[in-house]
Scaffold this motif. Structure first.
Motif, short mmCIF file in Angstrom:
data_model
loop_
_atom_site.label_atom_id
_atom_site.label_comp_id
_atom_site.label_asym_id
_atom_site.label_seq_id
_atom_site.Cartn_x
_atom_site.Cartn_y
_atom_site.Cartn_z
N ILE A 196 31.24 49.67 33.83
CA ILE A 196 32.06 48.60 33.25
C ILE A 196 33.14 48.16 34.23
O ILE A 196 33.33 46.96 34.48
N ALA A 197 33.81 49.14 34.87
CA ALA A 197 34.91 48.80 35.78
C ALA A 197 34.41 47.99 36.96
O ALA A 197 34.98 46.95 37.32
N SER A 198 33.31 48.43 37.57
CA SER A 198 32.85 47.72 38.77
C SER A 198 32.36 46.33 38.41
O SER A 198 32.60 45.37 39.15
N ALA A 199 31.69 46.22 37.24
CA ALA A 199 31.23 44.90 36.82
C ALA A 199 32.43 43.99 36.57
O ALA A 199 32.45 42.83 36.99
N ALA A 200 33.45 44.54 35.91
CA ALA A 200 34.63 43.73 35.60
C ALA A 200 35.33 43.27 36.88
O ALA A 200 35.66 42.09 37.03
N ILE A 201 35.49 44.20 37.83
CA ILE A 201 36.18 43.83 39.07
C ILE A 201 35.43 42.73 39.82
O ILE A 201 36.00 41.71 40.20
N SER A 202 34.10 42.93 40.01
CA SER A 202 33.35 41.89 40.73
C SER A 202 33.33 40.59 39.95
O SER A 202 33.34 39.51 40.52
N GLY A 203 33.24 40.71 38.62
CA GLY A 203 33.22 39.51 37.80
C GLY A 203 34.50 38.70 37.95
O GLY A 203 34.47 37.48 38.10
N ILE A 204 35.63 39.41 37.97
CA ILE A 204 36.91 38.71 38.12
C ILE A 204 37.04 38.15 39.52
O ILE A 204 37.42 37.00 39.72
N ARG A 205 36.65 38.98 40.52
CA ARG A 205 36.78 38.53 41.90
C ARG A 205 35.88 37.34 42.19
O ARG A 205 36.28 36.39 42.85
N ARG A 206 34.65 37.42 41.73
CA ARG A 206 33.73 36.32 42.04
C ARG A 206 33.11 35.73 40.78
O ARG A 206 33.71 34.95 40.10
N ASP A 207 31.88 36.13 40.46
CA ASP A 207 31.22 35.47 39.32
C ASP A 207 30.25 36.43 38.64
O ASP A 207 30.23 37.63 38.94
N ARG A 208 29.46 35.90 37.75
CA ARG A 208 28.56 36.70 36.96
C ARG A 208 27.50 37.38 37.85
O ARG A 208 27.13 38.54 37.63
N LYS A 209 27.03 36.65 38.83
CA LYS A 209 25.99 37.20 39.71
C LYS A 209 26.52 38.44 40.43
O LYS A 209 25.82 39.45 40.54
N ALA A 210 27.77 38.35 40.89
CA ALA A 210 28.36 39.49 41.60
C ALA A 210 28.51 40.67 40.65
O ALA A 210 28.30 41.83 41.03
N ALA A 211 28.85 40.39 39.39
CA ALA A 211 28.99 41.46 38.40
C ALA A 211 27.66 42.18 38.19
O ALA A 211 27.60 43.41 38.21
N LEU A 212 26.57 41.39 38.03
CA LEU A 212 25.24 41.99 37.85
C LEU A 212 24.87 42.82 39.07
O LEU A 212 24.32 43.93 38.97
N ASN A 213 25.20 42.29 40.24
CA ASN A 213 24.89 43.00 41.48
C ASN A 213 25.59 44.35 41.53
O ASN A 213 25.00 45.37 41.88
N SER A 214 26.88 44.37 41.10
CA SER A 214 27.57 45.65 41.21
C SER A 214 27.10 46.62 40.13
O SER A 214 27.09 47.82 40.36
N ILE A 215 26.65 46.10 38.97
CA ILE A 215 26.08 47.01 37.97
C ILE A 215 24.86 47.70 38.55
O ILE A 215 24.71 48.92 38.49
N SER A 216 23.96 46.91 39.18
CA SER A 216 22.74 47.54 39.71
C SER A 216 23.09 48.47 40.87
O SER A 216 22.44 49.51 41.03
N THR A 217 24.13 48.13 41.64
CA THR A 217 24.52 49.03 42.73
C THR A 217 24.94 50.39 42.17
O THR A 217 24.50 51.44 42.66
#
Lengths: 281, 349
Positions: B59-80
């Motif tokens: 949740i934290a990594s998705a939220a951080i990437s989501g805030i920093r960039r966009d939804r795609k980045a959030a999905l990317n960090s979830i899979s990472t």
């Protein structure tokens, strides 16, 4: 007309080239293909191709992709039969004998008819030196002076100066153009009478291409060379004779084959003219 | 005269210290939140901690990437994060097994155990007495004999499948696959029934090796086949086009080009059998004394020694079992390093 005619410019190259060559000394053995047909499964891919390759000449085979040029030259050294669905008809005469006659020693035939492939393929587990001499080991030939042979093959392939200090490095460490010349040197080591080249320069830069074309010119003094190429300029620069293949959706046919200057300046067939002037293909 | 200033080499694609600060802060925050959740909610225990940590991290990594960039980045960090966790799932058990083996086995390890056997040592004798030389020798025998049988057969089978491509290739591939599913005890029973009962041979290291060879052949054959398939057909054609017979082309070009892969096939085969116990119970008979003859007489192997000592159950016997496991691990590691070293010196692909 002020527009430069591409037919004439290519024809000039071809004419200049035959003039410079003059009546060169004819050496080596010719090879003659008679009424060659080829199939892959039910698909007829070559229809009745006959070409006489004269000793000591370079013959270029041109034509669009998929017209059977590569299949044709693979028939000339019996590599066609490695494709499981392959079939063929016709005769290939080397020194007057059909190489498809039953009882022919195939390895001996291939020893006399060398081949250079489209993609440079030096043997990865061997050094430059071992690559050049690999044919001897493969065919179990004995040579009294290996280092002399090594040098002469590399010199003739135009690679000696670049590799003479690194003969014990692996072949894979060379650049693409050098690898291809290594492959040429490798096929020279078993002194073939005929050398088949299947688009040998298609993966190379212009400099390496030029280098290999020089090599081909030098080699043609002592052997018969057949080269498949998609590069019209290359055919004009390097060959004495040119054969034009074409497929109209069906099997590939030989449209015409004659001297290179003839093909580029005065082709008999309209389709040849269209192809060599770049109007299609 | 103009001076040319050469720019300092840099790695603009890397993460610099400043950029890393938020990530480090986030990582600490994740840990803190997880700790808090576990401490102040009914969730208790290490397992709960791991699961909560995983969820919070996702949740934290998705939220951080989501805030920093966009939804795609959030999905990317979830899979990472998922991939990292999957990696840890693989490494964690391995690491904990290694840790446990070393922790419990190191106590019984001594040079003396490599020079004596258990012939005159009682099961509750102190660890300073006795040793496992008989088991080490047995393991060397069976691994070497099993390799001598199965490596040639396995590689020749693979060559038949990839180079000759004979009419029987499909059938053989099917049987090799079926063979790789044989339970090891069945291989042992087979040798026991045929070699020992029907043909009247006694227990021996060689009988054990034969049972292991049955298990090793399919592993070697299948891995070698995959490796040989990777060799470009260009190389074979080049060899044939130069007047080589098929055999010489394979021996001079294909096999050297595939060398390091074939070594891997052998290593995987050895790994498959080095720790086998079940087939050895039926074929080697077990022994406490050193038997230097691999072709006759009861003999032991390290897995056998471990099994036997665990069964004895006394405190020292269990310690011996653990050091046996450690020795087996070291020997397998030694085998692997040796083959890698030998194959690494020449040939590349």
């Amino acid at each position: 007309m002020s527009q430069a005619n591409p037919v004439h410019s290519l024809a000039n190259v071809a004419a200049a080239h035959s003039a410079s060559k003059g009546d060169h000394h004819i050496a080596g053995t010719g090879i003659e293909a008679k009424n060659i047909h080829a199939w892959f499964g039910d698909k007829h891919v070559i229809d009745d191709v006959s070409i006489d390759f004269f000793p000591g000449t370079v013959t270029a085979l041109i034509g669009p992709s998929g017209c059977g040029k590569s299949t044709f030259i693979r028939i000339l050294n019996r590599m066609h039969e490695f494709i499981p669905t392959a079939a063929m008809a016709g005769e290939v005469l080397l020194e007057g004998k059909d190489i498809y006659q039953s009882g022919t020693d195939v390895t001996k035939i291939r020893l006399g008819i060398g081949m250079v492939f489209q993609k440079p393929n030096p043997f990865p587990s061997m050094t430059i030196k071992e690559n050049v001499l690999s044919g001897l080991k493969l065919a179990q030939l004995k040579v009294s002076n290996q280092s002399e042979l090594l040098e002469s093959c590399l010199v003739r392939a135009g690679l000696w100066n670049e590799v003479k200090d690194r003969l014990n490095e692996y072949g894979g460490a060379l650049s693409g153009g050098q690898q291809q010349r290594l492959c040429i040197a490798r096929s020279l080591a078993v002194s073939p009478q005929v050398l088949l080249m299947d688009e040998p320069c298609s993966a190379l830069d212009p400099g390496s291409t030029l280098r290999i074309e020089e090599t081909i010119r030098e080699l043609s003094a002592s052997m018969t060379i057949i080269i498949v190429t998609h590069n019209m300029q290359q055919a004009a620069r390097v060959s004495d004779r040119t054969g034009f293949f074409l497929s109209d959706g069906g099997p590939g046919r030989l449209i015409e084959c004659s001297s290179t200057s003839e093909i580029f300046s005065n082709p008999k067939d309209k389709r040849t003219e269209d192809y060599v002037t770049g109007r299609f293909g | 005269m103009s001076t040319v200033t050469i720019p300092r080499p840099s790695k603009p694609w890397g993460v610099n210290f400043k950029q890393a600060i938020p990530d480090v802060v986030a990582a600490f925050a994740t840990l803190l939140i997880t700790y808090a959740i576990v401490a102040y909610t009914p969730l208790k225990g290490k397992l709960a901690f791991v699961i909560v940590l995983f969820l919070v991290a996702v949740i934290a990594s998705a939220a951080i990437s989501g805030i920093r960039r966009d939804r795609k980045a959030a999905l990317n960090s979830i899979s990472t994060v998922m991939i990292y966790v999957a990696g840890m799932f693989v490494i964690f058990p391995l690491g904990s097994i290694l840790y446990e083996i070393i922790r419990r086995g190191i106590g019984g390890l001594s040079l003396g155990m490599f020079s004596t056997d258990m012939a005159v040592t009682a099961s509750d004798a102190p660890l300073s007495e006795g040793g496992l030389i008989h088991a080490v020798v047995g393991t060397f025998y069976i691994v070497i004999i099993a390799s001598l049988i199965s490596v040639p057969i396995g590689i020749l089978t693979a060559l038949y499948l990839t180079e000759i491509k004979g009419k029987a290739a499909g059938t053989i591939r099917f049987f090799v696959q079926a063979m790789s599913g044989i339970p090891s005890i069945v291989a042992g029973l087979f040798i026991y029934a045929v070699w020992m009962i029907a043909l009247g041979n006694q227990y021996s290291a060689a009988a054990g090796a034969m049972a292991l060879a049955i298990l090793m052949i399919p592993t070697v054959a299948r891995t070698s086949e995959e490796v040989l398939k990777l060799i470009p057909s260009d190389l074979r054609e080049a060899g044939l086009a130069m007047g080589g017979t098929q055999w010489r082309t394979v021996a001079m070009i294909v096999i050297p080009a595939a060398q390091s892969g074939l070594i891997t096939a052998v290593i995987l085969g050895v790994a498959r059998v080095a720790g086998e116990t079940a087939p050895l119970l039926l074929t080697m008979g077990g022994a406490d004394a050193l038997n230097l003859n691999p072709f006759a007489g009861n003999s032991s192997a390290i897995p056998f020694y471990v099994w036997k000592n665990f069964l004895l159950g006394t405190e020292t016997a269990i310690d011996r079992a653990w050091s046996g496991v450690l020795v087996l691990m070291i020997i397998v590691l030694f085998f692997f390093s040796l083959t890698r070293f030998l194959s690494g010196r020449k040939g590349r692909f």
